[in-house]
Every structure is written in structure tokens, then in C-alpha cells.
Write an enzyme that holds these catalytic residues in place. Structure first.
Site, PDB file in Angstrom:
ATOM      1  N   HIS A   1       7.778  -7.882  -3.883  1.00  0.00           N
ATOM      2  CA  HIS A   1       6.444  -8.239  -4.379  1.00  0.00           C
ATOM      3  C   HIS A   1       6.470  -9.565  -5.136  1.00  0.00           C
ATOM      4  CE1 HIS A   1       4.327  -4.508  -3.371  1.00  0.00           C
ATOM      5  NE2 HIS A   1       5.523  -3.970  -3.468  1.00  0.00           N
TER       6      HIS A   1
ATOM      7  N   SER B   1     -22.500  -6.306 -26.369  1.00  0.00           N
ATOM      8  CA  SER B   1     -21.816  -5.742 -27.538  1.00  0.00           C
ATOM      9  C   SER B   1     -21.376  -6.844 -28.482  1.00  0.00           C
ATOM     10  CB  SER B   1     -20.582  -4.968 -27.078  1.00  0.00           C
ATOM     11  OG  SER B   1     -19.604  -5.881 -26.605  1.00  0.00           O
ATOM     12  N   GLY B   2     -21.343  -8.078 -27.955  1.00  0.00           N
ATOM     13  CA  GLY B   2     -20.829  -9.173 -28.766  1.00  0.00           C
ATOM     14  C   GLY B   2     -19.353  -9.411 -28.507  1.00  0.00           C
ATOM     15  N   GLY B   3     -18.735  -8.512 -27.724  1.00  0.00           N
ATOM     16  CA  GLY B   3     -17.339  -8.712 -27.330  1.00  0.00           C
ATOM     17  C   GLY B   3     -17.255  -9.804 -26.264  1.00  0.00           C
ATOM     18  N   VAL B   4     -16.021 -10.156 -25.911  1.00  0.00           N
ATOM     19  CA  VAL B   4     -15.818 -11.265 -24.976  1.00  0.00           C
ATOM     20  C   VAL B   4     -16.465 -10.975 -23.616  1.00  0.00           C
ATOM     21  CG1 VAL B   4     -14.063 -12.704 -23.865  1.00  0.00           C
ATOM     22  CG2 VAL B   4     -13.595 -11.665 -26.082  1.00  0.00           C
ATOM     23  N   ASP B   5     -16.214  -9.782 -23.082  1.00  0.00           N
ATOM     24  CA  ASP B   5     -16.626  -9.523 -21.702  1.00  0.00           C
ATOM     25  C   ASP B   5     -18.138  -9.539 -21.535  1.00  0.00           C
ATOM     26  OD1 ASP B   5     -13.930  -9.186 -21.463  1.00  0.00           O
ATOM     27  OD2 ASP B   5     -14.002  -6.999 -21.488  1.00  0.00           O
ATOM     28  N   SER B   6     -18.839  -8.792 -22.389  1.00  0.00           N
ATOM     29  CA  SER B   6     -20.290  -8.760 -22.193  1.00  0.00           C
ATOM     30  C   SER B   6     -20.907 -10.124 -22.520  1.00  0.00           C
ATOM     31  CB  SER B   6     -20.940  -7.625 -22.980  1.00  0.00           C
ATOM     32  OG  SER B   6     -20.781  -7.813 -24.359  1.00  0.00           O
ATOM     33  N   SER B   7     -20.297 -10.877 -23.426  1.00  0.00           N
ATOM     34  CA  SER B   7     -20.839 -12.203 -23.746  1.00  0.00           C
ATOM     35  C   SER B   7     -20.678 -13.162 -22.566  1.00  0.00           C
ATOM     36  CB  SER B   7     -20.142 -12.794 -24.967  1.00  0.00           C
ATOM     37  OG  SER B   7     -20.365 -11.972 -26.084  1.00  0.00           O
TER      38      SER B   7
ATOM     39  N   GLU C   1       4.082 -11.139  -6.299  1.00  0.00           N
ATOM     40  CA  GLU C   1       2.972 -11.244  -7.251  1.00  0.00           C
ATOM     41  C   GLU C   1       3.305 -10.724  -8.648  1.00  0.00           C
ATOM     42  OE1 GLU C   1       3.297  -9.249  -4.716  1.00  0.00           O
ATOM     43  OE2 GLU C   1       2.261  -7.337  -4.916  1.00  0.00           O
TER      44      GLU C   1
ATOM     45  N   LYS D   1      -8.243 -10.384 -18.378  1.00  0.00           N
ATOM     46  CA  LYS D   1      -8.810 -10.804 -19.666  1.00  0.00           C
ATOM     47  C   LYS D   1      -8.671 -12.317 -19.916  1.00  0.00           C
ATOM     48  CE  LYS D   1     -10.696  -9.193 -23.452  1.00  0.00           C
ATOM     49  NZ  LYS D   1     -11.699  -8.113 -23.452  1.00  0.00           N
TER      50      LYS D   1
ATOM     51  N   CYS E   1       5.208  -6.191   1.616  1.00  0.00           N
ATOM     52  CA  CYS E   1       5.561  -4.771   1.611  1.00  0.00           C
ATOM     53  C   CYS E   1       4.880  -4.031   2.773  1.00  0.00           C
ATOM     54  CB  CYS E   1       5.244  -4.160   0.242  1.00  0.00           C
ATOM     55  SG  CYS E   1       6.052  -2.573  -0.014  1.00  0.00           S
ATOM     56  N   TYR E   2       3.877  -3.210   2.504  1.00  0.00           N
ATOM     57  CA  TYR E   2       3.197  -2.529   3.621  1.00  0.00           C
ATOM     58  C   TYR E   2       2.671  -3.551   4.624  1.00  0.00           C
ATOM     59  CZ  TYR E   2       0.061   0.526   6.236  1.00  0.00           C
ATOM     60  OH  TYR E   2      -0.548   1.217   7.249  1.00  0.00           O
TER      61      TYR E   2
ATOM     62  N   GLY F   1       0.844  -1.200   0.000  1.00  0.00           N
ATOM     63  CA  GLY F   1       0.000   0.000   0.000  1.00  0.00           C
ATOM     64  C   GLY F   1       0.869   1.236   0.000  1.00  0.00           C
TER      65      GLY F   1
END
Ligand code: XMP
Length: 514
Positions: A170, A225-231, A172, A370, A83-84, A56
Site C-alpha cells: 500500500h 457550531s463555530g467549529g472548523v468544519d461547519s465554518s 498510500e 482535517k 493490492c486487490y 479491498g
């Protein structure tokens, strides 16, 4: 829904907190990020098998620095402080935190004093990512130092009895070479995780949560929209509440070849939601008539999209929730967007739910990256072509037609783009080239076809490799592939008589031409 094995990540506002969650999920362990000030009782109610304290921006000595209830360390749950999170642990348990002589930032060699426990299977020295001004100068009682750097005498410390581990670097971030190994060690050696969590467990949990939120008869509206996320969101919500999900798909006539029909097919057959297709091409083309300036095109398309969507939504009557395919990088981008100069105003419908009077949002992908969204889409049974679709801008083909947009020009760019995509897929390069498309340049040039003189359009091929779309290199496509694409375009697409290749990096050029 309670997961069998949950790792709770307390977020102290670090840049990389969601990355920690992602690394844990990559080890097949469920993780949840919660704010640092969540009451201890609520944290414990989630029955975590381990707790990670994130980094942080604060200094632990600031008067208003985030603090946690020290009883957390007595709960018998393994803790990893990063870290923090490390500095806070040191301070709360009786150690000391001081300003480092030299601020450490970037790749630093960390020397590990042992190759067991937290560092099991790791090398004795490893490149790690550091980003700190303060550091632990004295370990709390019961802890021992297990790593150091030239500038940081306590780069990691552990209390085995209490199963509390802390690292100043870190683990990660990918710059930390053996970071995933360290996280694995914490999960499997300290927390005793079995690592049996998968994306289908994520899907089950998300579906259950959506059901709980929406209730027995609640309804949900989604702009598809037909994109990956909204589908993926649509598929997920469909599995939770079936036809109580209404998807509105605004077809602006500027999509890629076959895309609109595929969206309709998937969401009327495979996931038969209540599907409203708004065929608004005439309106968009009408409003774009005579417009040549890229930002104005974006503005018109954004405005028309909202108006068409609103009209459809109003006709549907009141629905209870608004769903969005916000993913984690969107969350970050919107937070940082205020400082970044606006190069291109993106087609943004973020204000839509408010305008439509929705107070409750459903955003089940908010914590995913993604590639995790794609994995989830595959798990849910969405077609591979849809799940692996390359990014496509909201304003669609309009910004790939230089100058005025007309239905005829849209057809030329759509057909040439389809050929380019087909050949890239046939060459097995679609997963290696991150974005590829054709552009209808405004240039007409002289050619010969048969015995006739022609004066037709020049098509540009654009193909880029990139990790984050902020910078990009032009893809070195094989010559024979380019030759095939070029021959097919000039032979098969009416009014395309010349093909050129864009060989510019970003920066200075952007990926799109407008
Ligand atoms: P540029 O052209 O800015 O593109 O290098 C970076 C990424 O953003 C996409 N892009 C857009 N996406 N609305 C969108 O939703 C837009 O107006 C827009 N402009 C560019 C582009 O396709 C690339 O993936």
C-alpha cells in the site's frame, strides 16, 4: 465540474481508499473516488488522466467479488492497481492469483528490481505496508515483475506499453516509506500530470457543484457550531449561493471566551449569510440544574440542542437542503462505531436532517481530512484563529465543570481557559499541543489571600499531544509557562485559588475529565 487533470480512484472497499485520494491531492493532482461498479462509460466521461484501483476485502476468486469491465485496460489510460486492484488486474488480463503461503501483514521489506519508472528515485529495498492473504502468482502476458519480498514473488508488476502498474503493498499509508514517491512516479511519469491543482481549485469546483445542486433559487440550512468544519462549509456555501444560505447558531452559553462573538462577526461581516443566533443559555443552564452525572449532561445538552435548533428551523419555513460539515474521519468513525464500545456518548446531531424532513444533504467536505479542511478554510479567507481552532466538544464547558453546571462556574472555567490559551499561543506552542484547556475540578481548598482565609476552587490544566485523539500523551509544557499560567489564573480569576496539572496519558484517562 470537469477538472483539467483528474485521477479516478475505483473503490473496492479498501480501508485506505480515501488515503489514496489524499496522497494524490498532496501531489497537486485532483482525484475523485467512485464506486468500483460505476459503468465504464461514466468513468470515461470524466476524462481521467489516470485510474487507480484500490485495495479491498474480497478475494478475486469469490463468486460475488467485485469485477470491472476489462475494456478499462484498453482505454489508453494509465492504471495503477493496488493490492486487490493488482490481483484483479492480473486475473482479468490472464495472470494467476493464489493464496499466499504466509499471510503478509504489516511492515515488510520489498526489494525493487529497478530504480526507474514506477520506482524512479527510490531505493533498491524499502519498507512497505502489506495486508494480504492472496497474491499474484503469475503475471499476465506483457507484464514483468519489478519487485518481490521473501514471501511474495510478484510484489509489483508493470506493462509499460499499456502503462499499467500494479503493487501488492500500500503506497498510500505512511508506513510505506517511499509510498508518496511511488504515487508521484505514477502520476508524473505514467499519467503525465502537471500537478497544478490546489485547494483553491477544490474550492472553485465545490462552489460550482453546490450551485448546480441547489439551482437558481434553492435554499440551504446549516447548523453552525463555530467549529472548523461547519465554518468552512458555511464559507463555501456562502460563496456559492450568498444569502440563500441560512445558518442557525445555537449558543448554549457553554462556549469558550470570545467564541460566540467571533462566529457572529465572521458570519455577519466576512461571510454575511442569513445568520440566526439563538441565545439559549438560560434554557441549557436551567435544564442542567442539579445534574452532576456526565452522561446525563451530554444527553440533556444534545436533546436541548436539537429542540432549540428545530424551533428555529421551523420558524424559518421550508428550506430546500440541509448542509453538514461531515469530514472523512467522521464517515469512517460512523462506519466503525458499531463495533467500538461507547465510552462517552458524543453530542450527535446526525439524525437532525431527517427529523426536520430533509431528504437531500450537502456535505462538501466528505472526502477531506482535517488538515485539508483547514487548508480549504484558509484559502476561502476565514480568520486563522478560527481555521486553526483546536477541537472542542459539542457539550462544551459543561463537561469541563465537574459536578453541577452553573453560569458562575462556567465563567470561572471560561476565564481560566482563556488565560491558558493565551499563554500557550504567546509561547508559540498552539500548533504543537493538540488540545489544551482548563477544568474546574469540584475540589475546593483552603488558601490565603491578603489576610483572609479563602476556600475556593482548584483549576486543573490539561494539555495533550495526539495524532488521532484515540490515544494521547500529556504535553511536557515548559515550567515557566506553567508558572505564568498558574499565577495569572489565581490572580485574575475570582474563586480560583489553586492550580494543578493533569499528567495522565490516554489510556487509561480520557482527554476530557468527564
Ligand atoms: P476523550 O475525552 O474521549 O476525548 O478522550 C477525545 C476527543 O473527543 C472530544 N470529546 C467530545 N466531542 N462531544 C464531542 O463532540 C462529546 O461529548 C465529547 N467528549 C469528548 C474531546 O474534546 C477530544 O477531542
Amino acid at each position: 465540474m470537469q477538472q483539467k487533470e483528474t485521477i479516478i480512484i475505483l473503490d473496492f472497499g479498501g480501508q485506505y481508499t480515501q488515503l489514496i485520494a489524499r496522497r494524490v491531492r498532496e501531489c497537486h493532482v485532483y482525484s475523485e473516488v467512485v464506486p468500483w461498479n460505476m459503468p465504464l462509460a461514466d468513468i470515461l466521461a470524466r476524462k481521467p488522466i489516470g485510474i487507480i484501483l484500490s485495495g479491498g476485502p474480497s478475494s478475486v476468486h469469490d463468486a460475488d467479488a467485485p469485477r470491472i469491465d476489462p475494456a478499462l485496460y484498453e482505454a489508453g489510460i494509465p492504471v495503477l492497481g493496488i493490492c486487490y486492484g493488482m490481483q484483479l488486474t492480473a486475473l482479468l488480463l490472464g495472470g494467476a492469483v493464489e493464496k499466499a503461503k504466509e499471510r503478509e501483514y504489516g511492515r515488510v521489506t520489498v526489494r525493487m528490481k529497478e530504480q526507474t519508472g514506477l520506482f524512479g528515485g527510490m531505493q533498491s529495498a524499502s519498507n512497505c505496508w502489506m495486508s494480504h492473504t492472496w497474491q499474484v502468482s503469475a503475471c499476465p502476458p506483457g507484464f514483468r515483475v519489478i519487485a518481490e519480498t521473501d514471501n511474495c514473488p510478484v510484489a509489483a508488476m508493470v506493462n509499460e506499453d499499456k502503462k499499467i502498474c500494479c503493487v501488492q503493498f500500500h503506497p498510500e499509508v505512511t508506513h510505506t516509506e517511499e509510498g508518496t514517491m511511488l504515487i508521484r512516479n505514477f502520476l508524473f511519469r505514467f499519467c503525465g500530470c502537471s500537478g497544478d491543482w490546489t485547494m483553491s481549485t477544490y474550492a472553485e469546483t465545490a462552489i460550482k457543484q453546490i450551485r448546480e445542486t441547489v439551482g437558481e433559487d434553492g435554499t440551504v440550512l446549516l447548523a453552525l457550531s463555530g467549529g472548523v468544519d461547519s465554518s468552512v462549509v458555511a464559507a463555501l456555501i456562502y460563496k456559492a449561493i450568498g444569502k440563500r444560505l441560512t445558518c442557525v447558531f445555537v449558543d448554549h452559553g457553554l462556549l469558550r471566551k470570545g467564541e460566540s462573538d467571533q462566529v457572529c462577526h465572521v458570519f455577519s461581516h466576512l461571510f454575511p449569510v442569513r445568520f440566526i443566533r439563538s441565545d439559549a443559555a438560560d434554557r441549557f443552564f436551567g435544564d442542567l440544574k442539579g445534574v452532576t452525572e456526565p452522561e446525563e449532561k451530554r444527553h440533556i445538552i444534545g436533546r436541548d440542542f436539537i429542540e432549540v435548533f428545530k424551533k428555529e428551523a421551523t420558524a424559518l419555513g421550508k428550506l430546500d437542503y440541509f448542509a453538514q460539515g461531515t469530514i472523512y474521519p467522521d464517515v469512517i468513525e460512523s462506519g466503525q462505531g458499531t463495533n467500538a464500545a461507547v465510552i462517552k456518548s458524543h453530542h450527535n446531531v446526525g439524525g437532525l436532517p431527517k427529523e426536520l424532513g430533509f431528504t437531500e444533504l450537502i456535505e462538501p467536505l466528505r472526502m477531506l481530512f482535517k488538515d485539508e479542511v483547514r487548508a480549504l478554510g484558509e484559502t476561502l479567507g476565514l480568520p486563522k484563529e478560527l481555521v486553526w481552532r483546536q477541537p472542542f466538544p459539542g457539550p462544551g464547558l459543561a463537561i469541563r465543570i465537574i459536578g453541577e453546571v452553573t453560569p458562575e462556574k462556567a465563567e470561572i472555567v471560561r476565564e481560566s481557559d482563556a488565560i491558558f490559551r493565551e499563554e500557550i499561543v504567546a509561547a508559540g506552542l498552539d500548533r504543537h499541543v493538540n488540545q489544551y484547556f482548563t477544568v474546574l475540578t469540584g475540589i475546593q481548598s483552603v488558601g490565603v489571600m491578603g489576610d483572609e482565609r479563602t476556600y475556593d476552587y482548584t483549576i486543573a490544566l490539561r494539555a495533550v499531544t495526539t495524532d488521532d485523539f484515540m490515544t494521547a500523551d500529556w504535553a511536557r509544557l515548559p515550567y515557566d509557562l506553567i508558572a505564568r499560567v498558574s499565577a495569572r489564573i489565581v490572580n485574575e480569576v475570582p474563586h480560583a485559588s489553586r492550580v494543578v496539572m493533569d499528567v495522565t496519558t490516554k489510556p487509561p484517562a480520557s482527554i476530557e475529565w468527564e
